[in-house]
Design an enzyme around this catalytic site. Sequence first.
Site, PDB file in Angstrom:
ATOM      1  N   LYS A  34       8.046  -4.807   0.873  1.00  0.00           N
ATOM      2  CA  LYS A  34       8.330  -3.412   0.483  1.00  0.00           C
ATOM      3  C   LYS A  34       7.807  -2.443   1.543  1.00  0.00           C
ATOM      4  O   LYS A  34       6.689  -2.562   2.028  1.00  0.00           O
ATOM      5  CB  LYS A  34       7.708  -3.119  -0.887  1.00  0.00           C
ATOM      6  CG  LYS A  34       8.087  -1.751  -1.392  1.00  0.00           C
ATOM      7  CD  LYS A  34       7.944  -1.612  -2.893  1.00  0.00           C
ATOM      8  CE  LYS A  34       8.228  -0.212  -3.357  1.00  0.00           C
ATOM      9  NZ  LYS A  34       9.577   0.254  -3.027  1.00  0.00           N
TER      10      LYS A  34
ATOM     11  N   HIS B 173       3.991  -4.927  -5.718  1.00  0.00           N
ATOM     12  CA  HIS B 173       5.315  -5.351  -5.258  1.00  0.00           C
ATOM     13  C   HIS B 173       5.190  -6.436  -4.188  1.00  0.00           C
ATOM     14  O   HIS B 173       4.123  -6.627  -3.608  1.00  0.00           O
ATOM     15  CB  HIS B 173       6.090  -4.174  -4.644  1.00  0.00           C
ATOM     16  CG  HIS B 173       6.784  -3.321  -5.665  1.00  0.00           C
ATOM     17  ND1 HIS B 173       6.187  -2.232  -6.237  1.00  0.00           N
ATOM     18  CD2 HIS B 173       8.034  -3.401  -6.224  1.00  0.00           C
ATOM     19  CE1 HIS B 173       7.022  -1.667  -7.094  1.00  0.00           C
ATOM     20  NE2 HIS B 173       8.153  -2.354  -7.109  1.00  0.00           N
TER      21      HIS B 173
END
Length: 259
Positions: free
Chosen positions: A152, A148
């Site tokens: 995040k 990600h």
Amino acid sequence: MTIRLAIAGAAGRMGRTLIAAAKNQNDLTVVGGSEAPDGLARSGELGLTLSEDAGTAASEADVWIDFTSPLVTLSALDALTLTPVRAAIIGTTGFGAEEEEAIAKHAERIAIVKAGNFSLGVNLMNALIEQAAQRLGADWDIEIHEAHHRHKADAPSGTALMMGDAAASGRGSPLADLRLPPADGKTGPRKSGGIGFSVTRAGGIVGDHTAAFASDAEVLSISHRALDRSIFARGALEAARWAVERPPGLYSMRDVLSL
Ligand code: NAD
């Protein structure tokens, strides 16, 4: 009937994507949004009245859609008791066990659809992972990898944990019994039958997930790549339409999609 939505964290990455996706839908209207004090100034840009108070943001809504952070979501669920909201769609990830229990308690009062991932592709992938784990014995290691963007806040991702749950369910055990500790330092050989997680955080990656099933002789990989956040928003709006008609209960995206 037009379904009235209130969006938590309306100025965030998912909040903005949800507002944009709902604009094109004749049966949905966004009537309110919540934001942290820093985000309130974005009201004009979003074309929406924002409030710091979830109860005010949801005062005319049927469905609450929440992609924020665990404490923000839980405090909003408390505030919703004084509003007409009869369903909540929760995309926030990173809840602890006690927080999950608190959500289940709220689901005795309203319909809640909670999912670590709202995309059709990921939910279908999880059904395939469960099947594969059922068919492939404990001599096949299961490793879940996710990547990600650098912003995040939690790891492994909610999606990776859903994949782990699906694999564990295929093997007939709770994930907590099969989950391997993060590999770091002098690990020794891998425990047979365990489910491992590995994580990448870099750049602007929207979300890549792979479940690898590896025996001594072959590797089967099942992968999903999110190219755009609109896939999560589309799924969350579908969940809102589905949940508004449902009795109180805690539902998953697999319920919404009948998978
Ligand atoms: P983000 O940081 O861009 O957005 C969160 C927003 O919440 C921010 O605008 C922030 O100002 C706001 N906020 C903070 N405190 C608040 C408060 N007290 N009241 C109201 N708003 C407040 O994050 P994001 O990328 O949109 O992700 C949000 C969550 O959704 C994360 O947990 C992420 O993992 C999850 N997520 C889930 C899915 C899924 O399909 N389930 C998909 C993408 C992201």
